[in-house]
Design an enzyme around this catalytic site. Structure first.
Site, short mmCIF file in Angstrom:
data_model
loop_
_atom_site.label_atom_id
_atom_site.label_comp_id
_atom_site.label_asym_id
_atom_site.label_seq_id
_atom_site.Cartn_x
_atom_site.Cartn_y
_atom_site.Cartn_z
N THR A 22 0.87 -1.37 0.09
CA THR A 22 0.05 0.05 0.05
C THR A 22 0.84 1.27 0.00
OG1 THR A 22 -2.05 -0.79 1.01
CG2 THR A 22 -1.60 1.33 1.54
N LYS A 70 -8.68 1.81 0.18
CA LYS A 70 -7.89 1.96 1.27
C LYS A 70 -8.04 3.63 1.84
CE LYS A 70 -4.75 -1.31 -0.25
NZ LYS A 70 -3.45 -1.52 -0.75
N SER A 102 4.27 1.09 2.11
CA SER A 102 5.67 0.46 1.52
C SER A 102 6.17 1.38 0.14
CB SER A 102 5.51 -0.92 0.71
OG SER A 102 4.33 -0.83 -0.24
N ALA A 115 4.00 3.49 -7.69
CA ALA A 115 3.65 2.28 -8.59
C ALA A 115 4.72 1.60 -9.40
CB ALA A 115 2.29 2.27 -9.07
N CYS A 138 7.66 0.71 -6.44
CA CYS A 138 7.41 -0.16 -5.39
C CYS A 138 6.36 -1.33 -5.92
CB CYS A 138 6.52 0.49 -4.17
SG CYS A 138 5.95 -0.45 -2.78
N THR A 189 2.91 -1.77 -4.70
CA THR A 189 1.88 -0.70 -4.83
C THR A 189 1.36 -0.78 -6.52
OG1 THR A 189 3.22 0.68 -3.45
CG2 THR A 189 1.80 1.83 -5.01
#
Length: 185
Positions: free
Chosen positions: A12, A44, A137, A168, A171, A174
């Protein structure tokens, strides 16, 4: 299975960007267990409206833990309407001292359109510098990208979306499926 061998939930990225009287909170939708993507479209980032007082919250960490924290935050907001900072501090104190809550593994970004706070299980209620906060993260990637765009002509939403795209790309926990909520005071 022993806890030490459990791969753990990862992932996330949540970002909050305040610019020109508007705060945007964006979060990706990926939920991972170890190196496996379990879901790509989790939500989220949520709008809370206890007693008609709007707050936007985004969470990183265990979903069940985050929902427990959001419920606590909502009850604190109902007890202290219009006082986001006080509600956050009260919840953080409870989180740090309550034996059940101490085990919760999550972090929150919350805003009422005026203030932004990062709330942690260590009892921290942090108001970010430079009007940008990021957790999860990919949080550091999104934070760096957003801070680099803050002096541009981009809106808060454009900055949040572009920073999330960059996170994104870097990571693996993500993704680019975003939930975006905007709020102003």
């Amino acid at each position: 299975m022993a806890e030490t061998s459990f791969p753990g939930w990862h992932g996330t990225t949540i970002i909050g960007v305040k610019k020109d009287g508007r705060v945007v909170v964006a979060g990706d939708g990926q939920v991972s267990l170890g190196d496996t993507v379990i879901k790509g479209s989790a939500r989220k980032v949520r709008r809370l409206s206890p007693g008609g007082y709007d707050v936007v919250a985004g969470f990183a960490g265990s979903t069940a833990d985050a929902f427990a924290l959001l419920e606590r935050l909502e009850s604190r907001l109902e007890a202290t309407p219009g006082q986001l900072q006080r509600a956050c501090v009260e919840m953080a104190k409870e989180w740090r001292t309550d034996k059940y809550l101490q085990k919760l593994e999550a972090m929150l970004i919350v805003t009422d359109g005026d203030q932004i706070f990062v709330i942690t299980g260590a009892g921290d209620v942090l108001e970010p510098e430079h009007d940008v906060a990021a957790i999860g993260s990919g949080g550091n990637y999104a934070l760096a990208a957003a801070r680099g765009m803050m002096d541009s002509a981009r809106s808060a939403e454009e900055i949040a979306r572009d920073a999330m795209t960059i996170a994104a790309d870097i990571c693996v926990y993500t993704n680019g499926t975003l939930t975006v909520e905007s709020i102003s005071k």
